[in-house]
Design a protein around this motif. Structure first.
Motif, PDB file in Angstrom:
ATOM      1  N   LEU A  98      10.545 -22.687 -15.257  1.00  0.00           N
ATOM      2  CA  LEU A  98      10.808 -21.527 -15.839  1.00  0.00           C
ATOM      3  C   LEU A  98      11.901 -21.554 -17.026  1.00  0.00           C
ATOM      4  O   LEU A  98      11.578 -20.743 -17.952  1.00  0.00           O
ATOM      5  N   ASN A  99      13.053 -21.907 -16.673  1.00  0.00           N
ATOM      6  CA  ASN A  99      14.203 -21.900 -17.734  1.00  0.00           C
ATOM      7  C   ASN A  99      13.588 -22.902 -18.907  1.00  0.00           C
ATOM      8  O   ASN A  99      14.081 -22.514 -19.952  1.00  0.00           O
ATOM      9  N   LYS A 100      13.092 -23.875 -18.660  1.00  0.00           N
ATOM     10  CA  LYS A 100      12.531 -24.776 -19.967  1.00  0.00           C
ATOM     11  C   LYS A 100      11.545 -23.635 -20.835  1.00  0.00           C
ATOM     12  O   LYS A 100      11.703 -23.540 -22.060  1.00  0.00           O
ATOM     13  N   CYS A 101      10.680 -23.078 -20.193  1.00  0.00           N
ATOM     14  CA  CYS A 101       9.802 -22.297 -20.862  1.00  0.00           C
ATOM     15  C   CYS A 101      10.563 -20.982 -21.551  1.00  0.00           C
ATOM     16  O   CYS A 101      10.267 -20.725 -22.530  1.00  0.00           O
ATOM     17  N   PHE A 102      11.465 -20.230 -20.841  1.00  0.00           N
ATOM     18  CA  PHE A 102      12.403 -19.503 -21.428  1.00  0.00           C
ATOM     19  C   PHE A 102      12.920 -19.858 -22.532  1.00  0.00           C
ATOM     20  O   PHE A 102      12.910 -19.253 -23.571  1.00  0.00           O
ATOM     21  N   ASP A 103      13.556 -21.192 -22.709  1.00  0.00           N
ATOM     22  CA  ASP A 103      14.120 -21.683 -23.822  1.00  0.00           C
ATOM     23  C   ASP A 103      13.249 -21.608 -24.694  1.00  0.00           C
ATOM     24  O   ASP A 103      13.633 -21.425 -26.025  1.00  0.00           O
ATOM     25  N   GLU A 104      11.959 -22.198 -24.681  1.00  0.00           N
ATOM     26  CA  GLU A 104      11.126 -22.302 -25.798  1.00  0.00           C
ATOM     27  C   GLU A 104      10.766 -20.918 -26.253  1.00  0.00           C
ATOM     28  O   GLU A 104      10.663 -21.081 -27.681  1.00  0.00           O
ATOM     29  N   VAL A 105      10.470 -19.941 -25.474  1.00  0.00           N
ATOM     30  CA  VAL A 105      10.019 -18.669 -25.923  1.00  0.00           C
ATOM     31  C   VAL A 105      11.133 -18.158 -26.815  1.00  0.00           C
ATOM     32  O   VAL A 105      10.993 -17.479 -27.858  1.00  0.00           O
ATOM     33  N   PHE A 106      12.473 -18.031 -26.396  1.00  0.00           N
ATOM     34  CA  PHE A 106      13.359 -17.302 -26.873  1.00  0.00           C
ATOM     35  C   PHE A 106      13.850 -18.154 -28.332  1.00  0.00           C
ATOM     36  O   PHE A 106      14.381 -17.432 -29.009  1.00  0.00           O
ATOM     37  N   SER A 107      13.516 -19.261 -28.507  1.00  0.00           N
ATOM     38  CA  SER A 107      13.680 -20.128 -29.658  1.00  0.00           C
ATOM     39  C   SER A 107      12.671 -19.837 -30.656  1.00  0.00           C
ATOM     40  O   SER A 107      12.698 -20.233 -31.837  1.00  0.00           O
ATOM     41  N   ASN A 108      11.585 -19.502 -30.236  1.00  0.00           N
ATOM     42  CA  ASN A 108      10.225 -19.465 -31.214  1.00  0.00           C
ATOM     43  C   ASN A 108       9.253 -18.348 -30.785  1.00  0.00           C
ATOM     44  O   ASN A 108       8.262 -18.365 -29.799  1.00  0.00           O
ATOM     45  N   ASP A 109       9.601 -16.969 -31.268  1.00  0.00           N
ATOM     46  CA  ASP A 109       8.713 -15.854 -30.708  1.00  0.00           C
ATOM     47  C   ASP A 109       7.276 -16.015 -31.583  1.00  0.00           C
ATOM     48  O   ASP A 109       6.539 -15.183 -31.232  1.00  0.00           O
ATOM     49  N   ASN A 110       6.893 -17.099 -31.941  1.00  0.00           N
ATOM     50  CA  ASN A 110       5.383 -17.186 -32.571  1.00  0.00           C
ATOM     51  C   ASN A 110       4.756 -17.936 -31.192  1.00  0.00           C
ATOM     52  O   ASN A 110       3.370 -17.845 -31.209  1.00  0.00           O
ATOM     53  N   LEU A 111       5.440 -18.201 -30.053  1.00  0.00           N
ATOM     54  CA  LEU A 111       4.591 -18.615 -29.112  1.00  0.00           C
ATOM     55  C   LEU A 111       4.315 -17.638 -27.986  1.00  0.00           C
ATOM     56  O   LEU A 111       3.272 -17.588 -27.652  1.00  0.00           O
ATOM     57  N   ALA A 112       5.468 -16.893 -27.910  1.00  0.00           N
ATOM     58  CA  ALA A 112       5.041 -15.714 -27.050  1.00  0.00           C
ATOM     59  C   ALA A 112       6.376 -14.913 -27.098  1.00  0.00           C
ATOM     60  O   ALA A 112       7.195 -15.034 -27.728  1.00  0.00           O
ATOM     61  N   ARG A 113       5.996 -13.672 -26.477  1.00  0.00           N
ATOM     62  CA  ARG A 113       7.186 -12.531 -26.277  1.00  0.00           C
ATOM     63  C   ARG A 113       7.149 -12.242 -24.862  1.00  0.00           C
ATOM     64  O   ARG A 113       6.091 -11.947 -24.317  1.00  0.00           O
ATOM     65  N   ILE A 114       8.398 -11.846 -24.486  1.00  0.00           N
ATOM     66  CA  ILE A 114       8.519 -10.930 -23.036  1.00  0.00           C
ATOM     67  C   ILE A 114       9.225  -9.811 -23.166  1.00  0.00           C
ATOM     68  O   ILE A 114      10.327  -9.809 -23.869  1.00  0.00           O
ATOM     69  N   TRP A 115       8.884  -8.909 -22.351  1.00  0.00           N
ATOM     70  CA  TRP A 115       9.285  -7.684 -22.434  1.00  0.00           C
ATOM     71  C   TRP A 115       9.829  -7.396 -20.988  1.00  0.00           C
ATOM     72  O   TRP A 115       9.067  -7.628 -20.005  1.00  0.00           O
ATOM     73  N   ILE A 116      11.034  -6.724 -20.550  1.00  0.00           N
ATOM     74  CA  ILE A 116      11.347  -5.885 -19.425  1.00  0.00           C
ATOM     75  C   ILE A 116      10.777  -4.884 -19.567  1.00  0.00           C
ATOM     76  O   ILE A 116      11.179  -3.889 -20.589  1.00  0.00           O
ATOM     77  N   ILE A 117      10.177  -4.192 -18.413  1.00  0.00           N
ATOM     78  CA  ILE A 117       9.625  -2.997 -18.420  1.00  0.00           C
ATOM     79  C   ILE A 117      10.671  -2.047 -17.792  1.00  0.00           C
ATOM     80  O   ILE A 117      11.056  -2.374 -16.572  1.00  0.00           O
ATOM     81  N   TYR A 118      11.305  -1.270 -18.233  1.00  0.00           N
ATOM     82  CA  TYR A 118      12.519  -0.070 -17.547  1.00  0.00           C
ATOM     83  C   TYR A 118      11.551   1.162 -17.309  1.00  0.00           C
ATOM     84  O   TYR A 118      10.861   1.785 -18.094  1.00  0.00           O
TER      85      TYR A 118
END
Length: 152
Positions: free
Chosen positions: A36-56
């Motif tokens: 998961l940390n590896k995936c987060f590293d990739e997503v946070f450095s390249n928003d063309n791969l994916a975006r993550i939102w926290i729902i509040y």
């Protein structure tokens, strides 16, 4: 109840790890912090791969959503997949799922996405009903997977 969506960043990593752990336990998925940390590293450095939102909900973390991006001739161009969508149990049945799906649709329109997909467990009739009301339709196909160089 006020529902808001915060684009996740590296500073949200610990909260995301907590939320993913809850979701993976619920769905009986393998929870691996390193992966998961590896995936987060990739997503946070390249928003063309994916975006993550926290729902509040009323400023409290109620869940999260991961939207990944691809391209499809069949679906006329850029497409997206709701890869993970989790709402904590105490926040369910309050319209948050519906609002989140509306947020996804608007976001996809703004990004030039032509189609958005998701997968749902066959036995999860409650979620399936929500998705159908939001405009998702079933296909006469099976989702099949071939793990290439799978990480444990």
């Amino acid at each position: 109840m006020e529902v808001t969506f915060k684009t996740a960043t590296n500073s949200d990593r610990n909260l995301l790890l907590t939320l993913t752990k809850e979701f993976y336990q619920l769905e009986h998925l393998t929870y691996n912090v390193e992966v998961l940390n590896k995936c987060f590293d990739e997503v946070f450095s390249n928003d063309n791969l994916a975006r993550i939102w926290i729902i509040y909900a009323d400023r409290e973390p109620a869940g999260y959503l991961v939207l990944t991006f691809g391209y499809s001739l069949e679906f006329h161009g850029r497409d997206a997949l709701i890869d993970e969508f989790y709402i904590r149990e105490t926040y369910r049945s309050q319209g948050i799922g519906k609002q989140t799906l509306e947020f996804v649709k608007t976001t996809c329109q703004n990004l030039g996405i032509k189609a958005v997909h998701l997968e749902v467990n066959h036995q999860n009739t409650r979620a399936k009903s929500i998705y159908q009301k939001a405009g998702f339709v079933e296909h006469d196909r099976y989702l099949m997977t071939n793990w290439i160089d799978r990480e444990k």
